[in-house]
Design a protein around this motif. Structure first.
Motif, short mmCIF file in Angstrom:
data_model
loop_
_atom_site.label_atom_id
_atom_site.label_comp_id
_atom_site.label_asym_id
_atom_site.label_seq_id
_atom_site.Cartn_x
_atom_site.Cartn_y
_atom_site.Cartn_z
N HIS A 175 -5.63 7.68 -1.33
CA HIS A 175 -6.57 8.63 -1.94
C HIS A 175 -7.57 7.96 -2.87
O HIS A 175 -8.52 8.60 -3.31
CB HIS A 175 -5.81 9.73 -2.67
CG HIS A 175 -5.00 10.57 -1.76
ND1 HIS A 175 -5.55 11.52 -0.94
CD2 HIS A 175 -3.68 10.57 -1.49
CE1 HIS A 175 -4.61 12.08 -0.22
NE2 HIS A 175 -3.45 11.53 -0.53
N ARG A 176 -7.35 6.69 -3.16
CA ARG A 176 -8.28 5.95 -4.02
C ARG A 176 -9.20 5.03 -3.21
O ARG A 176 -10.06 4.38 -3.78
CB ARG A 176 -7.50 5.14 -5.05
CG ARG A 176 -6.81 6.01 -6.08
CD ARG A 176 -6.24 5.19 -7.22
NE ARG A 176 -5.15 4.31 -6.82
CZ ARG A 176 -3.87 4.66 -6.81
NH1 ARG A 176 -3.51 5.86 -7.16
NH2 ARG A 176 -2.95 3.80 -6.45
N LEU A 177 -9.03 5.00 -1.90
CA LEU A 177 -9.86 4.13 -1.06
C LEU A 177 -11.21 4.77 -0.78
O LEU A 177 -11.31 5.99 -0.63
CB LEU A 177 -9.15 3.85 0.26
CG LEU A 177 -7.86 3.05 0.19
CD1 LEU A 177 -7.25 2.92 1.58
CD2 LEU A 177 -8.11 1.67 -0.40
N SER A 178 -12.23 3.98 -0.71
CA SER A 178 -13.57 4.42 -0.32
C SER A 178 -13.98 3.67 0.93
O SER A 178 -13.52 2.56 1.16
CB SER A 178 -14.58 4.13 -1.43
OG SER A 178 -14.35 4.93 -2.53
N LEU B 101 0.84 -1.19 0.00
CA LEU B 101 0.00 0.00 0.00
C LEU B 101 0.87 1.24 0.00
O LEU B 101 1.76 1.39 0.84
CB LEU B 101 -0.91 -0.01 1.23
CG LEU B 101 -2.01 1.01 1.30
CD1 LEU B 101 -3.02 0.79 0.18
CD2 LEU B 101 -2.71 0.92 2.64
N THR B 102 0.67 2.12 -0.96
CA THR B 102 1.47 3.34 -1.07
C THR B 102 0.60 4.55 -0.72
O THR B 102 -0.63 4.47 -0.77
CB THR B 102 2.03 3.50 -2.49
OG1 THR B 102 0.93 3.64 -3.40
CG2 THR B 102 2.88 2.29 -2.88
N PRO B 103 1.19 5.70 -0.39
CA PRO B 103 0.39 6.89 -0.06
C PRO B 103 -0.64 7.26 -1.13
O PRO B 103 -1.78 7.58 -0.78
CB PRO B 103 1.44 7.97 0.15
CG PRO B 103 2.63 7.22 0.66
CD PRO B 103 2.61 5.92 -0.12
N ALA C 59 -11.50 10.01 -0.40
CA ALA C 59 -10.58 11.13 -0.19
C ALA C 59 -10.34 11.94 -1.46
O ALA C 59 -9.33 12.59 -1.59
CB ALA C 59 -9.26 10.61 0.37
N THR C 60 -11.30 11.93 -2.38
CA THR C 60 -11.08 12.66 -3.63
C THR C 60 -11.38 14.15 -3.49
O THR C 60 -11.00 14.93 -4.35
CB THR C 60 -11.96 12.10 -4.76
OG1 THR C 60 -13.33 12.20 -4.37
CG2 THR C 60 -11.60 10.67 -5.07
N ARG D 212 -10.96 17.64 2.39
CA ARG D 212 -11.80 16.77 3.20
C ARG D 212 -12.38 15.66 2.33
O ARG D 212 -12.41 15.77 1.12
CB ARG D 212 -12.91 17.55 3.90
CG ARG D 212 -13.88 18.18 2.95
CD ARG D 212 -14.85 19.07 3.71
NE ARG D 212 -15.67 19.75 2.73
CZ ARG D 212 -16.97 19.83 2.80
NH1 ARG D 212 -17.61 19.27 3.80
NH2 ARG D 212 -17.65 20.46 1.88
N ALA D 213 -12.87 14.66 2.98
CA ALA D 213 -13.44 13.53 2.23
C ALA D 213 -14.76 13.92 1.58
O ALA D 213 -15.54 14.69 2.15
CB ALA D 213 -13.65 12.35 3.17
N ALA D 214 -14.99 13.41 0.40
CA ALA D 214 -16.27 13.60 -0.27
C ALA D 214 -17.23 12.53 0.25
O ALA D 214 -16.84 11.39 0.47
CB ALA D 214 -16.09 13.47 -1.78
N SER D 215 -18.47 12.91 0.46
CA SER D 215 -19.44 12.00 1.03
C SER D 215 -20.70 11.98 0.17
O SER D 215 -21.18 13.04 -0.26
CB SER D 215 -19.79 12.46 2.45
OG SER D 215 -20.78 11.66 3.00
#
Length: 118
Positions: A33-36, A27-29, A57-58, A62-65
């Protein structure tokens, strides 16, 4: 002789697995940002619909919801409230005809009660 051959095969298998594992970057940094994630899951009183929040985290800073509703009979999902509308902590009314949530409507933030159809 059989014991020595068995041990040698086990060692060879372990070394092969270790070599493959060592080549994997893991797992890279940027992967973060691609995890949901899914949370705040609630089913409707009749059990047909499941309302949940999907976050990733797109978004900037802040995270998009997104609020999503899943139809168990049809096996399909649809957006209930998109990220720009903001909405979380959604709860079904006792009869399932409405959904109450905290969110943004126009420029105001507060309690929103909306038709369960979205």
């Amino acid at each position: 002789m059989k014991l020595a051959t068995g041990i040698a095969l086990c060692l060879l298998g372990a070394l092969s697995a270790a070599a493959v594992y060592a080549q994997s970057p893991g797992l890279t940094p940027p992967d973060l940002h691609r995890l949901s994630s899914v949370g705040d899951v609630h089913s409707s009183p009749d059990g047909r619909w499941i309302l949940y929040t999907q976050s990733d985290a797109t978004g900037r800073r802040r995270a998009a919801s997104i609020l999503i509703v899943f139809d168990r009979e049809e096996g399909s999902s649809r957006v209930f409230r998109a990220s720009g509308e903001g909405g979380f902590h959604a709860r079904w009314s006792p009869d399932g005809s409405a959904v109450a949530l905290l969110g943004v409507s126009g420029t105001r933030f507060g309690l929103i009660v909306t038709n369960a159809s979205g």
